[in-house]
Design a protein around this motif. Structure first.
Motif, PDB file in Angstrom:
ATOM      1  N   ALA A  29       2.455  12.443  -3.453  1.00  0.00           N
ATOM      2  CA  ALA A  29       2.419  11.080  -3.452  1.00  0.00           C
ATOM      3  C   ALA A  29       1.653  10.513  -4.741  1.00  0.00           C
ATOM      4  CB  ALA A  29       1.314  10.611  -2.398  1.00  0.00           C
ATOM      5  N   LEU A  30       1.309   9.384  -5.056  1.00  0.00           N
ATOM      6  CA  LEU A  30       0.745   8.826  -5.858  1.00  0.00           C
ATOM      7  C   LEU A  30      -0.622   8.177  -5.505  1.00  0.00           C
ATOM      8  CD1 LEU A  30       3.879   6.141  -7.623  1.00  0.00           C
ATOM      9  CD2 LEU A  30       3.099   8.625  -8.367  1.00  0.00           C
ATOM     10  N   LEU A  31      -2.234   8.943  -5.860  1.00  0.00           N
ATOM     11  CA  LEU A  31      -3.162   8.676  -5.679  1.00  0.00           C
ATOM     12  C   LEU A  31      -3.866   7.840  -6.810  1.00  0.00           C
ATOM     13  CD1 LEU A  31      -3.977  11.889  -4.309  1.00  0.00           C
ATOM     14  CD2 LEU A  31      -2.433  10.915  -4.096  1.00  0.00           C
TER      15      LEU A  31
ATOM     16  N   ALA B 250       2.332   2.163  -3.035  1.00  0.00           N
ATOM     17  CA  ALA B 250       1.601   2.658  -4.252  1.00  0.00           C
ATOM     18  C   ALA B 250       1.449   3.804  -4.164  1.00  0.00           C
ATOM     19  CB  ALA B 250       0.295   2.004  -4.732  1.00  0.00           C
ATOM     20  N   MET B 251       1.658   4.273  -3.260  1.00  0.00           N
ATOM     21  CA  MET B 251       1.594   6.549  -3.241  1.00  0.00           C
ATOM     22  C   MET B 251       2.782   6.424  -2.601  1.00  0.00           C
ATOM     23  SD  MET B 251      -1.550   5.956  -1.546  1.00  0.00           S
ATOM     24  CE  MET B 251      -2.077   7.359  -1.110  1.00  0.00           C
TER      25      MET B 251
ATOM     26  N   ASP C  68       1.030  -1.291   0.303  1.00  0.00           N
ATOM     27  CA  ASP C  68       0.254  -0.236  -0.023  1.00  0.00           C
ATOM     28  C   ASP C  68       0.776   0.759  -0.225  1.00  0.00           C
ATOM     29  OD1 ASP C  68      -2.702  -1.652  -0.038  1.00  0.00           O
ATOM     30  OD2 ASP C  68      -2.723  -1.403   2.054  1.00  0.00           O
ATOM     31  N   LEU C  69       2.018   1.197   0.680  1.00  0.00           N
ATOM     32  CA  LEU C  69       2.720   2.458   0.419  1.00  0.00           C
ATOM     33  C   LEU C  69       3.442   2.342  -0.511  1.00  0.00           C
ATOM     34  CD1 LEU C  69       2.389   2.795   3.654  1.00  0.00           C
ATOM     35  CD2 LEU C  69       4.966   2.980   4.138  1.00  0.00           C
TER      36      LEU C  69
ATOM     37  N   CYS D 172      -1.685   5.596  -9.202  1.00  0.00           N
ATOM     38  CA  CYS D 172      -1.340   4.678  -9.306  1.00  0.00           C
ATOM     39  C   CYS D 172      -2.278   3.731  -8.542  1.00  0.00           C
ATOM     40  CB  CYS D 172       0.559   4.052  -8.201  1.00  0.00           C
ATOM     41  SG  CYS D 172       1.658   3.171  -8.270  1.00  0.00           S
ATOM     42  N   ILE D 173      -1.941   2.105  -8.144  1.00  0.00           N
ATOM     43  CA  ILE D 173      -2.296   1.252  -7.201  1.00  0.00           C
ATOM     44  C   ILE D 173      -2.170   0.062  -7.073  1.00  0.00           C
ATOM     45  CG2 ILE D 173      -4.444   0.380  -8.929  1.00  0.00           C
ATOM     46  CD1 ILE D 173      -6.707   0.123  -6.857  1.00  0.00           C
ATOM     47  N   ASP D 174      -2.040  -0.815  -5.326  1.00  0.00           N
ATOM     48  CA  ASP D 174      -1.275  -1.539  -5.442  1.00  0.00           C
ATOM     49  C   ASP D 174      -2.315  -3.091  -5.813  1.00  0.00           C
ATOM     50  OD1 ASP D 174      -2.757  -2.234  -2.974  1.00  0.00           O
ATOM     51  OD2 ASP D 174      -1.635  -3.103  -2.718  1.00  0.00           O
TER      52      ASP D 174
END
Lengths: 322, 322
Positions: free
Chosen positions: B143-145, B78-79, B75-76, B209-211
């Motif tokens: 941060a990547l959202l 992905a951010m 999760d981190l 971005c997403i995991d």
């Protein structure tokens, strides 16, 4: 038709607690983005409540929501910290919407009372179990630790420990009481009040502090141990509620005050030179704390009554104890 | 004689992960005290693994310890965040010291690999269940959202999705494979590698971005939805591992890549103008990502093969789905 996990998060948890300007991104992405204030330490605690272990099966959902946040806030209170953000991991055997709605309301009401935003979460299927992680702040180098007590420091506790243990027994039908006492004791178990204001005001007064979650005697012992000391509690000095004494009698009330769990009160020490100022600035009758003992050099936690040492073999709740 | 909760915490979790200078106070008090760097957002994620739900009963303890941290680190990633601290809430039916020792080793090895300190925890008795909360940092506003994608952006995914779903099936005895494939696929399920370095390097390249934890198609759909768009994945563009294709055949491999869970890869979008620079600075053959589709204005997540839209009714794992 059951709600999907994503709809569930959206419906019950997106607007839980307060909105805070320091939340750059809350529930809904992979992680939350938070703006920590300068000059402060970040304070982080985590605690889990398991169905049938930390609360009786069938406990009101609002109480479970309240308590899982309260036990974490209490940890922050014991550090003298100001809470800001919470994350919730909730494991549920099914999507009972009435239960969820009450759980979220119980959580949200307490969050609002203490200016806490819910910024992240995870809902999964499994046995009923809730974990909360609370984040807060304390001005740098001002946190209250367990380890600062010294021999001669006086020992205080807030509130009237033992009530919650009796309240749990009432809730489980193991104890009967008058209507008023039932109402009071159940509330003390189901809806504990974390002592946030007291914790914050104890900065600069308390040499050490711990929250009372596993029983006063055991927790005072942990504080003393962390400080490299021992502690003596006065059996007759314990502050008891009328409802508790009326329900279980004086001797059992004192035993519950010493060894019952789930109080979420603060136990703290103050150097004798600072006690006058403490009592002046935080009057005990208004702030609801009392003197119950003192720190001593000899290790161990003892209870004395008129010079005699008493035996309390159950020195606090231990989830894996023998 | 079972270890008490306090001895247990001390033995297995006090020296878990790395020591970090920014931990003012770690495991052992009511809460941890942490020093957040200036100019960064704090990034916080929480995730739970439940026995029999997120991993098969009897899964190696080291894998459970590894995975409960990995899913949070992912999760981190992905951010685009750098992890720093973790808190662990562990619920156990009993104190099996061999299990605990392996769990702690699995957790600690991954924590050390990513410079993470374990700063707090809670161990309770109850059904086997682990919750981790990870905290990290990302330079402010970098941060990547999930929400930054635009129609026309190209869609990429790291690694070879589908492997973990096959690995779980192997682990559960539902799927047979060659010795090499068993070893590879099981590892992909039991010990996923969170893409921390890639996430960090995607700052400034990725528009969103997403995991990938619940299945690539569903997670790409969530990214697109958060961006107010839709997404199209190319059936033939999916990157598959040889072990997966050898074990389940091409068609089933593509289905698993689209709808299997537990990949913990990164799915991200890049504006067409930036793709050249991305490929130059982060060569795909070295960084292990591939182009699999594009963002479109029409809502929804579709898979196409030579212009035909394919049907994948199971669009990702939903713990409470119908």
């Amino acid at each position: 038709m059951p709600l999907s996990e994503f709809a569930l998060i959206d419906r019950y948890f997106r607007n839980c607690g307060v909105k805070r300007a320091d939340v750059r991104l809350g529930v809904g992405d992979d992680a939350a983005l938070l703006d920590s204030p300068a000059g402060c330490d970040l304070v982080a605690a985590i605690d889990t409540l398991v169905d049938g272990v930390h609360f009786p099966h069938g406990c009101p959902a609002a109480s479970v929501g309240h308590r899982v946040l309260a036990v974490n806030l209490s940890d922050l209170a014991a550090m003298g910290a100001r809470p800001a953000w919470a994350l919730l991991a909730l494991t549920l055997p099914n999507t009972d919407e009435a239960w969820l709605s009450e759980f979220a309301a119980g959580f949200s009401d307490l969050a609002r009372a203490h200016d806490v935003a819910l910024v992240g979460g995870d809902t999964t299927s499994g046995p009923l179990c809730a974990t909360v992680q609370v984040l807060g702040h304390v001005p740098r180098a001002q946190a209250l630790l367990r380890s600062g007590a010294q021999p001669g420091d006086l020992l205080f506790v807030s509130g009237t420990p033992g009530d919650a243990a009796a309240g749990l027994a009432v809730e489980q039908g193991r104890l009967t009481a008058s209507e008023d006492a039932v109402s009071y004791l159940r509330k003390r178990f189901l809806y504990p009040s974390p002592r946030m204001a007291l914790g914050k005001c104890l900065r600069g007064f308390a040499s050490a502090c711990i929250d009372v979650s596993d029983g006063l005697l055991g927790d005072a012992g942990k504080l003393a141990h962390a400080s490299g000391c021992g502690v003596e509690l006065g059996y007759r000095d314990l502050s008891l509620s009328e409802a508790l004494v009326e329900t279980v009698g004086d001797a059992r009330a004192r035993e519950l005050a010493l060894t019952g769990g789930d109080d979420y009160e603060l136990c703290f020490t103050v150097h004798p030179d600072n006690v006058g100022k403490l009592r002046h600035e935080l009057p005990p009758e208004r702030w609801g704390y009392s003197l119950i003992g003192k720190i001593r050099a000899t290790p161990g936690a003892i209870v004395t009554d008129g010079g005699n040492v008493m035996d309390f073999s159950h020195s606090g709740y231990d989830h894996f104890g023998t």
